[in-house]
Scaffold this motif. Structure first.
Motif, PDB file in Angstrom:
ATOM      1  N   PRO A 525      91.662  48.057 -27.901  1.00 51.89           N
ATOM      2  CA  PRO A 525      90.400  48.736 -27.635  1.00 51.89           C
ATOM      3  C   PRO A 525      89.293  47.724 -27.332  1.00 51.89           C
ATOM      4  O   PRO A 525      89.316  46.599 -27.839  1.00 51.89           O
ATOM      5  N   PRO A 526      88.296  48.096 -26.519  1.00 54.72           N
ATOM      6  CA  PRO A 526      87.221  47.153 -26.166  1.00 54.72           C
ATOM      7  C   PRO A 526      86.502  46.553 -27.367  1.00 54.72           C
ATOM      8  O   PRO A 526      86.133  45.380 -27.344  1.00 54.72           O
ATOM      9  N   TYR A 527      86.288  47.343 -28.427  1.00 52.77           N
ATOM     10  CA  TYR A 527      85.528  46.807 -29.553  1.00 52.77           C
ATOM     11  C   TYR A 527      86.285  45.731 -30.309  1.00 52.77           C
ATOM     12  O   TYR A 527      85.698  44.999 -31.104  1.00 52.77           O
ATOM     13  N   VAL A 528      87.600  45.616 -30.091  1.00 54.25           N
ATOM     14  CA  VAL A 528      88.347  44.519 -30.705  1.00 54.25           C
ATOM     15  C   VAL A 528      87.935  43.192 -30.073  1.00 54.25           C
ATOM     16  O   VAL A 528      87.940  42.154 -30.728  1.00 54.25           O
ATOM     17  N   VAL A 529      87.554  43.236 -28.789  1.00 52.81           N
ATOM     18  CA  VAL A 529      87.021  42.032 -28.136  1.00 52.81           C
ATOM     19  C   VAL A 529      85.635  41.741 -28.709  1.00 52.81           C
ATOM     20  O   VAL A 529      85.420  40.723 -29.359  1.00 52.81           O
ATOM     21  N   PHE A 530      84.681  42.631 -28.466  1.00 47.26           N
ATOM     22  CA  PHE A 530      83.344  42.547 -29.072  1.00 47.26           C
ATOM     23  C   PHE A 530      82.769  43.953 -29.155  1.00 47.26           C
ATOM     24  O   PHE A 530      83.019  44.786 -28.273  1.00 47.26           O
ATOM     25  N   GLY A 531      81.983  44.214 -30.172  1.00 44.45           N
ATOM     26  CA  GLY A 531      81.276  45.474 -30.289  1.00 44.45           C
ATOM     27  C   GLY A 531      79.998  45.464 -29.467  1.00 44.45           C
ATOM     28  O   GLY A 531      79.532  44.418 -29.001  1.00 44.45           O
ATOM     29  N   ASP A 532      79.405  46.660 -29.285  1.00 46.41           N
ATOM     30  CA  ASP A 532      78.144  46.760 -28.546  1.00 46.41           C
ATOM     31  C   ASP A 532      77.053  45.896 -29.163  1.00 46.41           C
ATOM     32  O   ASP A 532      76.210  45.340 -28.458  1.00 46.41           O
ATOM     33  N   ASN A 533      77.057  45.803 -30.486  1.00 40.49           N
ATOM     34  CA  ASN A 533      76.043  45.004 -31.170  1.00 40.49           C
ATOM     35  C   ASN A 533      76.090  43.551 -30.692  1.00 40.49           C
ATOM     36  O   ASN A 533      75.061  42.938 -30.387  1.00 40.49           O
ATOM     37  N   SER A 534      77.301  42.996 -30.586  1.00 47.19           N
ATOM     38  CA  SER A 534      77.450  41.615 -30.119  1.00 47.19           C
ATOM     39  C   SER A 534      77.009  41.484 -28.666  1.00 47.19           C
ATOM     40  O   SER A 534      76.308  40.531 -28.302  1.00 47.19           O
ATOM     41  N   LEU A 535      77.416  42.441 -27.811  1.00 44.36           N
ATOM     42  CA  LEU A 535      77.046  42.363 -26.397  1.00 44.36           C
ATOM     43  C   LEU A 535      75.543  42.447 -26.207  1.00 44.36           C
ATOM     44  O   LEU A 535      74.966  41.749 -25.356  1.00 44.36           O
ATOM     45  N   ARG A 536      74.879  43.288 -26.984  1.00 44.58           N
ATOM     46  CA  ARG A 536      73.423  43.397 -26.859  1.00 44.58           C
ATOM     47  C   ARG A 536      72.738  42.102 -27.300  1.00 44.58           C
ATOM     48  O   ARG A 536      71.729  41.695 -26.725  1.00 44.58           O
ATOM     49  N   HIS A 537      73.253  41.469 -28.329  1.00 42.90           N
ATOM     50  CA  HIS A 537      72.679  40.185 -28.732  1.00 42.90           C
ATOM     51  C   HIS A 537      72.912  39.126 -27.657  1.00 42.90           C
ATOM     52  O   HIS A 537      72.048  38.273 -27.427  1.00 42.90           O
ATOM     53  N   MET A 538      74.078  39.159 -27.014  1.00 47.53           N
ATOM     54  CA  MET A 538      74.319  38.218 -25.905  1.00 47.53           C
ATOM     55  C   MET A 538      73.327  38.459 -24.767  1.00 47.53           C
ATOM     56  O   MET A 538      72.817  37.505 -24.164  1.00 47.53           O
TER      57      MET A 538
END
Length: 704
Positions: A525-538
């Motif tokens: 699943p996509p969140y196993v790579v990174f969650g939305d929280n991580s992507l927003r911080h990036m």
């Protein structure tokens, strides 16, 4: 975790999203041996094992979804000590010979997830969980951790008794989910209302809970007709279809799942931005658990309940078919409590926490419909007098009480056969409320019940009578002030875009596309790579180096090594064509709610980088530990993580000889890097675990 590692039995009651899984996963990594995790659902096992494997933790599961070859391979790995965690269902654990296998695999601890399933007092009782008492009898020496998000005092006592826990430590966190907002609106057309809501949340992923299979199919069809990717999930689907639909939702191939309550237990999809209940849940515990599947990443999420009082009647009708009167009485009480919550004009957060025995300390939460848009109050004295008088006259005429619906029929002037037969059309109160809609009188009656003016019998008949408070008000014409029912106009308007905080939305969209491609390639699943929280911080911090990327929430040494280069490249490519957006301090992203209060500290990434800087400056690990008031082991962990991530150059010979390195590599070829005990045996104890951690870090860097 400390109590569990100290081999104590532990009961942990923590809200959904608070980190229950971490409470057994991290101790499993820290302790020697295998940790057995008892989990109720196959999807949950695969979900957690995928996430653990992506983070570098050796974990596996055994269940009916595996082929015979896969099952044999995993059992060999368990016999060889290749795993730290084993997930299995209660049925598998109690199968012939399995407990003997557990002894052979050197199980050191056990964890029971969704532990409320063991209690008949819980909202999701599963008889197979009762068999776990046998497991405790066969393995009495290992500590047991029982975890649940919803447990009243009665359920908690039953968990302790059924699992034969010995003087367990009990930890109960606040049930508050500060990132969730709650709203209740009248249901007029569920399919239309859900479609309207989803349409104004075009990028959000969510769950729509319904009572029946038919409703799941109907709403999913309505959403697809409106251009929204949606699928149903219910027990009427073939198992493979059900699993495929769930997998499509978890992998972001559809953004809405329309499901009965069979869906979602333990599903660790962190970016569910809304949960809609299109039908009234049967109890508050179920409602709390289902809404808790929203916002597990700590970002804002919304919970919407579509209310029709017909749902209360329908739920009570089902209960009336239950032959066990005690169970039926409990169910009726739970239905009424749920209805009271749905119709209350008070703060919903306070009401929800109050059900679990917790007091909300503020006047309001500022994050529910009743606090954000307080309802109008009105003088209901005259209407209350009419309704209480009608209840009194019905009782006086018949010699027994009737249900609220019958009283409303009398006050509305109906001339049904039942009313004529009982002579209730001859009452002075017959028809005195004919100018008001029946549903308005029903709503008034329910408010007066909640306010204590009217009593309801606890049996299946649900008859109404005047309470002592009501009798006093009727006698003295005491003023009664009530709140207006919630207006339909507020049904699906969104006050905010759920789950967002200020970031570069264009870059965020690009990173989501990249995440999906990487997840599909890895089969996770996509969140196993990174969650939305991580992507927003990036998309807010624009990290372009490994050390900057390590500061992003959700990024550790393993994720940095696996995904750092490709995400950093994507961010650099974006910046080559776009100006970075400035963000004010006042726009700082929300922090995840913590379960317990802890001293303020820097994030783990920042702390590790500070350790590395001091080491590069010439300080020894022991000097760094003294200077920073850290444990020696913490400093070594920081340095090993930096070495593995390629952020620190160091000489392996400071930690082991070339001869030992050759021996260790041979051992790794046979045993892998997951466990250090076989490596220590290979060098006959010449190296301690600190040295071996450095060896593993250098090997991880060498392998990329």
């Amino acid at each position: 975790m400390e109590a569990y590692l100290a081999r104590e039995d532990v009961v942990a009651i923590l809200p959904t999203g608070a980190g229950k899984s971490l409470c057994f996963q991290l101790p499993a990594v820290a302790r020697e041996g295998l940790t057995l995790v008892i989990s109720p659902l196959i999807a949950l096992m695969k979900d957690q094992v995928d996430a653990l494997t992506a983070s570098g933790v050796p974990a596996t599961f055994l269940n009916s979804s595996l082929s015979s070859d896969d099952n044999a391979t995993r059992r060999r790995g368990l016999a060889e000590g290749a795993y730290k965690l084993l997930y299995a269902a209660p049925e598998r654990i109690m199968s012939p010979g399995f407990i003997d296998d557990l002894r052979r695999w050197q199980v050191a601890a056990m964890a029971v997830d969704e532990a409320h399933c063991i209690s008949e007092w819980g909202h999701d009782f599963r008889p197979e969980y009762r068999q776990l008492a046998t497991l405790r009898a066969h393995l009495p020496e290992i500590p047991c951790l029982a975890l649940t998000a919803t447990a009243t005092a009665q359920v908690r006592a039953d968990i302790i008794r059924q699992l034969q826990m010995q003087q367990p430590r009990v930890f109960q966190a606040s049930f508050n989910r500060p990132n969730l907002t709650y709203a209740v609106v009248p249901r007029k057309s569920a399919g239309r209302q859900v479609l309207d809501y989803v349409t104004v949340h075009p990028d959000a992923s969510g769950i729509v809970y319904v009572r029946s299979r038919k409703n799941a199919e109907t709403i999913a069809t309505a959403l697809r007709a409106g251009g929204v990717d949606a699928l149903p999930y219910h027990a009427g689907l073939a198992r493979d279809d059900r699993a495929a639909n769930q997998d499509a939702f978890i992998r972001d191939e559809v953004r809405v799942i329309c499901a009965t309550i069979a869906f979602g237990m333990g599903i660790n999809k962190p970016d569910v931005r809304f949960v809609i209940h299109a039908d009234l849940p049967k109890n508050i515990e179920g409602y709390y658990q289902e809404t808790g599947r929203a916002g597990r990443d700590g970002l804002h999420a919304e919970c919407l309940l579509l209310l029709s009082h017909g749902d209360v009647v329908q739920n009570l009708r089902f209960v009336n078919e239950v032959t066990d009167e005690h169970a039926a009485a409990v169910a009726r009480r739970q239905i009424q409590e749920m209805a009271d919550f749905a119709e209350t004009s008070e703060c919903r957060r306070a009401a929800l926490l109050g059900y679990f025995g917790e007091t909300w300390p503020e006047d309001g939460c500022g994050a529910c419909d009743n606090c954000l848009s307080p309802r109008e109050t009105w003088d209901a004295t005259t209407e209350t007098q009419k309704l209480l008088s009608c209840i009194y006259r019905v009782r006086q005429k018949s010699g027994f009480d009737m249900g609220l619906k019958h009283v409303v029929e009398v006050i509305a002037g109906a001339k049904t056969e039942k009313i004529r037969k009982l002579g209730h059309d001859e009452l002075s109160t017959h028809g005195i409320g004919a100018d008001t809609a029946r549903e308005t009188w029903m709503a008034l009656g329910r408010q007066l019940i909640r306010a204590g003016y009217i009593n309801v019998s606890p049996d299946a008949y649900q008859t109404v009578s005047i309470s002592a408070v009501g009798a006093e008000a009727l006698k003295n014409r005491s003023p009664v002030v009530l709140t207006r029912p919630v207006a339909v106009a507020t049904s699906t308007e969104s006050r905010s875009r759920a789950g967002e905080f200020a970031c570069d939305e264009g870059l965020f969209s690009e990173l989501r596309v990249l995440r999906k491609a990487l997840a599909d390639s890895a089969g996770v699943p996509p969140y196993v790579v990174f969650g939305d929280n991580s992507l927003r911080h990036m998309a807010r911090a624009y990290p372009t180096t490994g050390s900057e990327f390590l500061r992003i929430p959700g990024v550790g040494a393993k994720k940095l090594a696996t995904y750092g280069d490709v995400f950093i490249q994507a961010i650099q490519t974006w910046l080559s064509a776009h100006e970075p957006m400035p963000f004010e301090v006042s726009e700082a992203p929300p922090t995840r709610a913590t379960v317990v209060t802890a001293p303020k500290s820097t994030t783990p990434g920042e702390s590790a980088l500070e350790t590395v800087a001091l080491f590069v400056g010439g300080m020894t690990p022991e000097d760094i530990a003294r200077t920073r008031s850290l444990k020696d082991t913490t400093v070594h962990q920081h340095l090993c993580a930096a070495i593995a991530a390629g952020e620190l150059e160091s000489d392996p010979r400071a930690w082991y000889s070339a001869e030992d390195e050759a021996i260790l590599r041979e051992a790794v070829a046979e045993h892998g890097l997951g466990r250090l005990a076989p490596l220590r045996d290979a060098v006959e104890g010449r190296l301690d675990y600190t040295n071996l951690h450095y060896f593993r870090a250098f090997e991880q860097r060498r392998r990329g």
